[in-house]
Scaffold this active site. Structure first.
Site, PDB file in Angstrom:
ATOM      1  N   ASP A  78       4.573   1.480 -17.848  1.00 44.12           N
ATOM      2  CA  ASP A  78       5.245   2.491 -16.899  1.00 44.12           C
ATOM      3  C   ASP A  78       4.796   3.835 -17.290  1.00 44.12           C
ATOM      4  O   ASP A  78       4.393   4.232 -18.563  1.00 44.12           O
ATOM      5  CB  ASP A  78       6.675   2.394 -16.731  1.00 44.12           C
ATOM      6  CG  ASP A  78       7.369   2.280 -18.144  1.00 44.12           C
ATOM      7  OD1 ASP A  78       6.933   1.909 -19.195  1.00 44.12           O
ATOM      8  OD2 ASP A  78       8.452   3.040 -18.205  1.00 44.12           O
ATOM      9  N   GLU A 136       9.449   1.345 -20.253  1.00 39.36           N
ATOM     10  CA  GLU A 136       9.898   1.749 -21.593  1.00 39.36           C
ATOM     11  C   GLU A 136      10.406   3.254 -21.238  1.00 39.36           C
ATOM     12  O   GLU A 136      11.111   3.761 -22.270  1.00 39.36           O
ATOM     13  CB  GLU A 136       8.456   1.982 -22.391  1.00 39.36           C
ATOM     14  CG  GLU A 136       8.521   2.542 -23.766  1.00 39.36           C
ATOM     15  CD  GLU A 136       8.611   4.088 -23.746  1.00 39.36           C
ATOM     16  OE1 GLU A 136       8.727   4.472 -25.086  1.00 39.36           O
ATOM     17  OE2 GLU A 136       8.348   4.620 -23.052  1.00 39.36           O
TER      18      GLU A 136
END
Length: 362
Positions: A78, A136
């Protein structure tokens, strides 16, 4: 289990820079990793030498070669929200674009290694677990590595782990812990025209700020690396109205502590530091010791060829340490560029990381 869908393609047999561009050009803001996770899963499942498991939008691919040691190599898929920095752009040896530094250059290295094993380019001396995980960049409860460590820790079992966080292609070992507290002062409300009838809680916070201004950072040596702690006010709130003496003020303080302290020890230090005030813990995460004494780590450092540095920020290496797996940060890109509009990664560093890992594993 979530199954891959047709759509965006990745070419794991392309060179690592081309693969990085392909990854960057797939938008994958946190909570929107479906497309990139589908593409990664599809390509890894096409490699018969890998045992692939999907957990949410986190992909785990493992070799089972019967080696004496196992290494995890991990990276998150991400990114933070786009800021007019897509699609990717290559110029003067720099690959620009959202996530190029944090951390799709590292992800591309992971995927190239996974493909190289099956293509005969790499015969690894250790079994490998590749982890590409979601979320994350947001709250810890959503973090794919955290969820995996809680729900399927057996998938992360290993002797050593490498997290491909940007580190200028050098080893940053362990990480510092972090906690946040609210330091509260109290007073008595009164009309500001008759302020002497009350006690101003904001004025009472002056002592909290004075203590912080006088703080001297501790710099302990942990396993040969010098860490640098930090204690800072990161927020303050108080006040009722423009004509009221406030009865409460709250200073939010962040403590970045070296990995020789436990979370409990770090909190005890902060509570003693602010003795006489109300202190409430709001958030905490442990640090991670460097773990450079492990044979795999020593061998890796020898191949990297540069001195390791301490990691001052907090990273997911702490999650591996909590599982008993020593871990280091090692990846292309400057961490100071992460989350910036002008984010980029040097092509040479992506290529060097791939080369170093192949040499270490070969």
């Amino acid at each position: 289990m979530v199954q891959a869908t047709s759509g965006t393609a990745l070419d794991l047999d392309a060179d690592v820079v081309t693969l990085t561009r392909q990854l960057v050009d797939i938008p994958s803001q946190s909570r929107e990793e479906q497309v990139i996770a589908d593409a990664v899963e599809r390509e890894l499942r096409a490699r018969p030498h890998l045992d692939v498991v999907r957990h949410g939008h986190t992909i785990v691919a493992r070799t089972h070669l019967g080696r004496d040691e196992r290494v995890v190599i991990a990276g998150h898929l991400d990114t933070v929200p786009a800021n007019d920095n897509l699609p990717s752009r290559l110029a003067d040896g720099l690959l620009h674009g959202l996530g190029s530094c944090d951390m799709k250059g590292g992800d591309a290295v992971i995927l190239r290694l996974a493909a190289a094993v099956g293509a005969g380019e790499l015969t690894p001396n250790r079994d490998l677990t590749f982890v590409l995980y979601e979320a994350e960049e947001i709250d810890a409860a959503s973090n794919g590595l955290f969820r995996l460590s809680r729900e399927h820790p057996e998938l992360l079992a290993a002797d050593f782990a490498i997290l491909m966080e940007p580190s200028n292609a050098g080893v940053e070992a362990g990480c510092q812990g972090t906690l946040r507290v609210e330091v509260r002062t109290r007073g008595t409300r009164a009309h500001s025209a008759r302020s002497w009838k009350g006690v101003n809680a904001i004025h009472g916070a002056a002592e909290v700020l004075n203590r912080l201004a006088a703080y001297e950072a501790r710099r302990p040596v942990v396993d040969g690396l010098t860490y640098h702690e930090g204690l800072n006010a990161v927020g303050i709130r108080g006040g009722v109205a423009g004509n009221v003496v406030p009865d409460e003020c709250v200073v939010t303080v962040n403590f970045r502590f070296a990995p020789d302290r436990s979370e409990a020890e770090a909190l005890a230090f902060v509570e003693e530091f602010f003795a006489g005030f109300e202190v409430a813990l709001t958030d905490s995460a442990p640090g991670a010791r460097p773990g450079l004494d492990r044979p795999a780590a020593r061998d890796f450092l020898a191949v990297v060829g540069t001195e390791p540095a301490p990691k001052f920020g907090w990273t997911d290496v702490a999650r591996f340490t909590a599982l008993g797996v020593p871990a280091v940060n090692y990846g292309p890109g400057d961490p100071l560029l992460a989350h910036t509009q002008g984010e980029f990664v040097p092509v040479e560093e992506i290529e060097r990381c791939e080369r170093v890992l192949k040499e270490w594993l070969g």
